[in-house]
Scaffold this motif. Structure first.
Motif, PDB file in Angstrom:
ATOM      1  N   UNK A  19       0.834  -1.197   0.000  1.00 51.39           N
ATOM      2  CA  UNK A  19       0.000   0.000   0.000  1.00 51.39           C
ATOM      3  C   UNK A  19       0.870   1.248   0.000  1.00 51.39           C
ATOM      4  N   UNK A  20       0.263   2.349  -0.412  1.00 47.75           N
ATOM      5  CA  UNK A  20       0.949   3.643  -0.426  1.00 47.75           C
ATOM      6  C   UNK A  20       0.534   4.429   0.810  1.00 47.75           C
ATOM      7  N   UNK A  21       1.479   4.724   1.679  1.00 50.43           N
ATOM      8  CA  UNK A  21       1.166   5.479   2.885  1.00 50.43           C
ATOM      9  C   UNK A  21       0.439   4.631   3.912  1.00 50.43           C
ATOM     10  N   UNK A  22      -0.105   5.300   4.915  1.00 47.43           N
ATOM     11  CA  UNK A  22      -0.820   4.621   5.989  1.00 47.43           C
ATOM     12  C   UNK A  22      -2.308   4.529   5.657  1.00 47.43           C
ATOM     13  N   UNK A  23      -2.884   3.353   5.728  1.00 48.71           N
ATOM     14  CA  UNK A  23      -4.326   3.224   5.483  1.00 48.71           C
ATOM     15  C   UNK A  23      -5.127   3.973   6.547  1.00 48.71           C
ATOM     16  N   UNK A  29      -4.952   3.117   0.084  1.00 47.22           N
ATOM     17  CA  UNK A  29      -4.440   3.560  -1.211  1.00 47.22           C
ATOM     18  C   UNK A  29      -3.385   2.573  -1.699  1.00 47.22           C
ATOM     19  N   UNK A  30      -3.543   2.131  -2.952  1.00 45.77           N
ATOM     20  CA  UNK A  30      -2.648   1.123  -3.516  1.00 45.77           C
ATOM     21  C   UNK A  30      -2.158   1.568  -4.885  1.00 45.77           C
ATOM     22  N   UNK A  31      -1.012   1.042  -5.323  1.00 47.06           N
ATOM     23  CA  UNK A  31      -0.565   1.324  -6.695  1.00 47.06           C
ATOM     24  C   UNK A  31      -1.554   0.738  -7.700  1.00 47.06           C
ATOM     25  N   UNK A  33      -2.450  -0.063 -12.030  1.00 46.49           N
ATOM     26  CA  UNK A  33      -1.741  -0.755 -13.105  1.00 46.49           C
ATOM     27  C   UNK A  33      -1.046   0.185 -14.089  1.00 46.49           C
ATOM     28  N   UNK A  34      -1.245   1.491 -13.927  1.00 47.01           N
ATOM     29  CA  UNK A  34      -0.647   2.438 -14.878  1.00 47.01           C
ATOM     30  C   UNK A  34       0.392   3.331 -14.216  1.00 47.01           C
ATOM     31  N   UNK A  35       0.881   2.910 -13.053  1.00 44.38           N
ATOM     32  CA  UNK A  35       1.937   3.667 -12.390  1.00 44.38           C
ATOM     33  C   UNK A  35       1.463   4.709 -11.406  1.00 44.38           C
ATOM     34  N   UNK A  36       0.163   4.849 -11.239  1.00 48.11           N
ATOM     35  CA  UNK A  36      -0.367   5.802 -10.268  1.00 48.11           C
ATOM     36  C   UNK A  36      -0.848   5.089  -9.017  1.00 48.11           C
ATOM     37  N   UNK A  37      -1.784   5.701  -8.328  1.00 43.92           N
ATOM     38  CA  UNK A  37      -2.371   5.088  -7.141  1.00 43.92           C
ATOM     39  C   UNK A  37      -3.891   5.174  -7.219  1.00 43.92           C
ATOM     40  N   UNK A  38      -4.540   4.302  -6.480  1.00 45.88           N
ATOM     41  CA  UNK A  38      -6.004   4.290  -6.416  1.00 45.88           C
ATOM     42  C   UNK A  38      -6.417   4.031  -4.976  1.00 45.88           C
ATOM     43  N   UNK A  54       0.174  -5.397   2.104  1.00 47.37           N
ATOM     44  CA  UNK A  54       1.323  -5.214   2.989  1.00 47.37           C
ATOM     45  C   UNK A  54       1.693  -3.736   2.998  1.00 47.37           C
ATOM     46  N   UNK A  55       2.460  -3.346   4.003  1.00 51.02           N
ATOM     47  CA  UNK A  55       2.997  -1.990   4.038  1.00 51.02           C
ATOM     48  C   UNK A  55       4.496  -2.054   4.309  1.00 51.02           C
ATOM     49  N   UNK A  56       5.200  -1.030   3.859  1.00 46.93           N
ATOM     50  CA  UNK A  56       6.646  -0.961   4.066  1.00 46.93           C
ATOM     51  C   UNK A  56       6.942  -0.335   5.423  1.00 46.93           C
TER      52      UNK A  56
END
Length: 208
Positions: A19-23, A29-31, A33-38, A54-56
């Motif tokens: 995931x991108x950032x903290x849920x 928010x997830x990456x 298929x076109x390189x952005x996020x949704x 998962x999160x980093x």
């Protein structure tokens, strides 16, 4: 989980999504298929999709899935059935024949216990109200049937009534508790449920 991180197990899983950032409490928010996020609401994500998230972290990838196996891997949604089967085999090995439990039995026990508690609490809350005030309260906030329906996630309250709380329907507890002033409700329920085929123990046992 720490052992799995140290061994790099999560990075080798081909199906994970980081995931991108903290849920937030309502969305993640997830990456895309076109390189952005949704951003997607949690409510619209199926269990299998949630399990892959998962999160980093500074310690490495960390699963967002609540239930993990002993090796740190996200537990399959149906994995609890295997856990209960193993527990039942151990209990049987101890000579406790006829004692068996399933995840769904726990769900029924949860419903029975919280309906018992909800009825007693609501009874105390509305003891000073008139009939019209009580009816108005129930119209605005629902009754105990709807409380348990919400807790179990049922779409229809009839499922809660006819399947999970059938012992209460048979006793017509609505009428019983409406005229229960001075009546030992908790003791009566324990005695009445003792012979019911769907009730193993007193749903209020352990409460003081």
């Amino acid at each position: 989980m720490r052992e799995a991180q140290a061994a790099g197990r999560y990075e080798r899983l081909p199906w994970i999504r980081v995931v991108a950032g903290e849920p937030s409490r309502v969305s993640v928010t997830m990456p895309d298929r076109v390189g952005g996020t949704a951003t997607r609401p949690w409510a619209l994500m199926r269990p299998g999709q949630r399990r892959a998230l998962f999160r980093s972290t500074p310690a490495g990838l960390e699963p967002l899935w609540l239930w993990l196996n002993e090796d740190g891997m996200p537990r399959d949604p149906h994995g609890w059935h295997h856990t209960f089967e193993a527990a039942n085999r151990r209990i049987s090995g101890l000579g406790l024949d006829g004692f068996r439990c399933t995840p769904h039995m726990c769900r029924h026990s949860f419903a029975l216990r919280w309906f018992s508690i909800g009825k007693l609490v609501r009874g105390h809350q509305m003891a000073h109200l008139s009939k019209d005030q009580t009816d108005d309260f129930r119209e605005q906030f629902g009754d105990t049937w709807h409380l348990v329906q919400t807790m179990l996630g049922h779409k229809r309250v009839e499922t809660t009534k006819d399947v999970y709380l059938e012992p209460f329907r048979r006793l017509e507890v609505e009428q019983l508790l409406a005229h229960s002033e001075g009546f030992p409700v908790a003791r009566f329920m324990a005695e009445a449920f003792a012979s019911h085929p769907r009730v193993r123990t007193d749903p209020l046992a352990g409460d003081s």
